[in-house]
Structures are given as structure tokens and as C-alpha cells.
Write a protein that holds these residues in place. Structure first.
Motif, PDB file in Angstrom:
ATOM      1  N   ILE A   1      10.026  -3.857  -3.048  1.00 50.73           N
ATOM      2  CA  ILE A   1       9.316  -2.748  -2.401  1.00 50.73           C
ATOM      3  C   ILE A   1      10.175  -2.183  -1.271  1.00 50.73           C
ATOM      4  CG2 ILE A   1       7.321  -2.163  -0.964  1.00 50.73           C
ATOM      5  CD1 ILE A   1       5.695  -4.156  -2.661  1.00 50.73           C
ATOM      6  N   LEU A   2      10.795  -3.059  -0.490  1.00 54.80           N
ATOM      7  CA  LEU A   2      11.677  -2.598   0.580  1.00 54.80           C
ATOM      8  C   LEU A   2      12.855  -1.799   0.035  1.00 54.80           C
ATOM      9  CD1 LEU A   2      11.719  -5.739   2.889  1.00 54.80           C
ATOM     10  CD2 LEU A   2      10.516  -3.583   3.254  1.00 54.80           C
ATOM     11  N   ARG A   3      13.441  -2.258  -1.079  1.00 55.72           N
ATOM     12  CA  ARG A   3      14.564  -1.521  -1.682  1.00 55.72           C
ATOM     13  C   ARG A   3      14.117  -0.130  -2.124  1.00 55.72           C
ATOM     14  NH1 ARG A   3      16.124  -5.935  -0.115  1.00 55.72           N
ATOM     15  NH2 ARG A   3      16.042  -4.590   1.690  1.00 55.72           N
ATOM     16  N   ALA A   4      12.894  -0.007  -2.641  1.00 56.67           N
ATOM     17  CA  ALA A   4      12.381   1.292  -3.060  1.00 56.67           C
ATOM     18  C   ALA A   4      12.266   2.236  -1.872  1.00 56.67           C
ATOM     19  CB  ALA A   4      11.018   1.131  -3.742  1.00 56.67           C
TER      20      ALA A   4
ATOM     21  N   SER B   1       6.372  -8.673 -12.413  1.00 53.53           N
ATOM     22  CA  SER B   1       7.043  -7.481 -12.934  1.00 53.53           C
ATOM     23  C   SER B   1       6.235  -6.278 -12.492  1.00 53.53           C
ATOM     24  CB  SER B   1       7.116  -7.526 -14.462  1.00 53.53           C
ATOM     25  OG  SER B   1       7.887  -8.626 -14.889  1.00 53.53           O
ATOM     26  N   GLY B   2       6.874  -5.118 -12.441  1.00 49.69           N
ATOM     27  CA  GLY B   2       6.118  -3.940 -12.056  1.00 49.69           C
ATOM     28  C   GLY B   2       6.975  -2.713 -11.861  1.00 49.69           C
ATOM     29  N   VAL B   3       6.303  -1.628 -11.555  1.00 47.40           N
ATOM     30  CA  VAL B   3       6.950  -0.361 -11.240  1.00 47.40           C
ATOM     31  C   VAL B   3       6.499   0.036  -9.839  1.00 47.40           C
ATOM     32  CG1 VAL B   3       7.219   2.056 -11.894  1.00 47.40           C
ATOM     33  CG2 VAL B   3       6.987   0.313 -13.668  1.00 47.40           C
ATOM     34  N   ILE B   4       7.479   0.340  -8.988  1.00 41.25           N
ATOM     35  CA  ILE B   4       7.218   0.680  -7.588  1.00 41.25           C
ATOM     36  C   ILE B   4       7.729   2.093  -7.357  1.00 41.25           C
ATOM     37  CG2 ILE B   4       7.667   0.033  -5.195  1.00 41.25           C
ATOM     38  CD1 ILE B   4       8.466  -2.795  -6.435  1.00 41.25           C
ATOM     39  N   ASP B   5       6.928   2.928  -6.697  1.00 47.07           N
ATOM     40  CA  ASP B   5       7.368   4.303  -6.447  1.00 47.07           C
ATOM     41  C   ASP B   5       8.275   4.356  -5.210  1.00 47.07           C
ATOM     42  OD1 ASP B   5       5.812   4.515  -4.103  1.00 47.07           O
ATOM     43  OD2 ASP B   5       4.366   5.893  -4.987  1.00 47.07           O
ATOM     44  N   PRO B   6       8.915   5.505  -4.961  1.00 47.79           N
ATOM     45  CA  PRO B   6       9.864   5.600  -3.847  1.00 47.79           C
ATOM     46  C   PRO B   6       9.258   5.412  -2.454  1.00 47.79           C
ATOM     47  CG  PRO B   6      10.272   7.344  -5.431  1.00 47.79           C
ATOM     48  CD  PRO B   6       8.996   6.680  -5.826  1.00 47.79           C
ATOM     49  N   TRP B   7       7.954   5.379  -2.348  1.00 48.81           N
ATOM     50  CA  TRP B   7       7.292   5.177  -1.053  1.00 48.81           C
ATOM     51  C   TRP B   7       6.753   3.757  -0.915  1.00 48.81           C
ATOM     52  CZ3 TRP B   7       7.447   9.418  -4.004  1.00 48.81           C
ATOM     53  CH2 TRP B   7       8.052  10.540  -3.423  1.00 48.81           C
ATOM     54  N   GLY B   8       7.097   2.888  -1.870  1.00 53.60           N
ATOM     55  CA  GLY B   8       6.719   1.486  -1.791  1.00 53.60           C
ATOM     56  C   GLY B   8       5.365   1.149  -2.378  1.00 53.60           C
ATOM     57  N   ARG B   9       4.747   2.100  -3.048  1.00 54.07           N
ATOM     58  CA  ARG B   9       3.440   1.829  -3.660  1.00 54.07           C
ATOM     59  C   ARG B   9       3.642   1.262  -5.060  1.00 54.07           C
ATOM     60  NH1 ARG B   9       1.701   7.750  -1.912  1.00 54.07           N
ATOM     61  NH2 ARG B   9       3.323   8.082  -3.466  1.00 54.07           N
TER      62      ARG B   9
END
Length: 115
Positions: free
Chosen positions: A30-33, A49-57
Motif C-alpha cells: 500500500i505504501l509503494r502504491a 493478494s490484491g489490487v491497490i489503487d494509486p491512493w492506497g485503497r
């Protein structure tokens, strides 16, 4: 900084077993995103596993040791954040300023003690 539009993390968190370490490892993604303003697609053999958006959500994720297929739409991004361009230089600068302040304060304390 060399043009990554999406970040991908592939890991095997089996050595974490069922501890909080697997979740902590996920939070690092999340921090890297956020610091790079990129989508992160994370595939962990036994962790989260997952998909994280550019704002960490987190858009979608799995639990620990959970089998699941995730299908999400992501958009590659090209703008560079301050962190992407300069990396840890801000942190280094803050550390150097803190050390300089500590040295200055120590010297001032020694002068006051002598007088």
C-alpha cells in the motif's frame, strides 16, 4: 523512475505462517502504491493478494491462505511523484538536519555547563 506504469508484487509469504507479518507485508505494498501513485497488483502464494489503487485503497483482496481469482481493471499511470523522482533524499535531508541540530544543541549545552 525508469518508467514503470504499474507495480507488481509476487511473493510467497508461507514463512510468515498465520501471523500478523503477512498483513504487515501487504501494507508495505500500500505504501509503494501511494509513494509512486501507481496501481499495485499483488499475488501472494500464501499471503494476501490484491489490487491497490494509486491512493492506497484496496480495490479487492484475499485473506491469508485463501484461493481466489481477482479480476479488476487498472489504468497505467505515467506521472512521477516527488518520491519517484528523488527517492529517499528528503528523508536523508531530514536526518542530516536532525543530527546537525543534536550536535548544535549538545555543544550549546556544554558551553552553558562550563559557564
Amino acid at each position: 523512475n525508469r518508467g514503470a506504469n504499474v507495480l507488481v508484487v509476487m511473493t510467497n509469504d508461507a514463512w510468515f505462517k498465520r501471523t500478523a507479518a503477512a498483513e504487515q507485508h501487504y501494507v508495505m505494498s500500500i505504501l509503494r502504491a501511494v509513494e509512486n501513485r501507481r496501481y499495485v497488483v499483488r499475488c501472494a502464494a500464501t499471503g494476501i493478494s490484491g489490487v491497490i489503487d494509486p491512493w492506497g485503497r484496496t480495490i479487492e483482496s484475499t485473506g491469508i491462505f485463501q484461493r481466489k481469482t481477482i479480476m479488476q481493471t487498472i489504468a497505467p499511470r505515467t506521472e512521477k511523484t516527488f518520491y519517484t523522482r528523488f527517492g529517499d533524499w528528503f528523508a536523508y535531508l531530514c536526518t542530516m538536519l536532525w543530527i546537525a541540530g543534536a550536535v548544535f544543541e549538545r555543544a550549546a549545552f556544554a558551553r552553558r555547563k562550563r559557564n
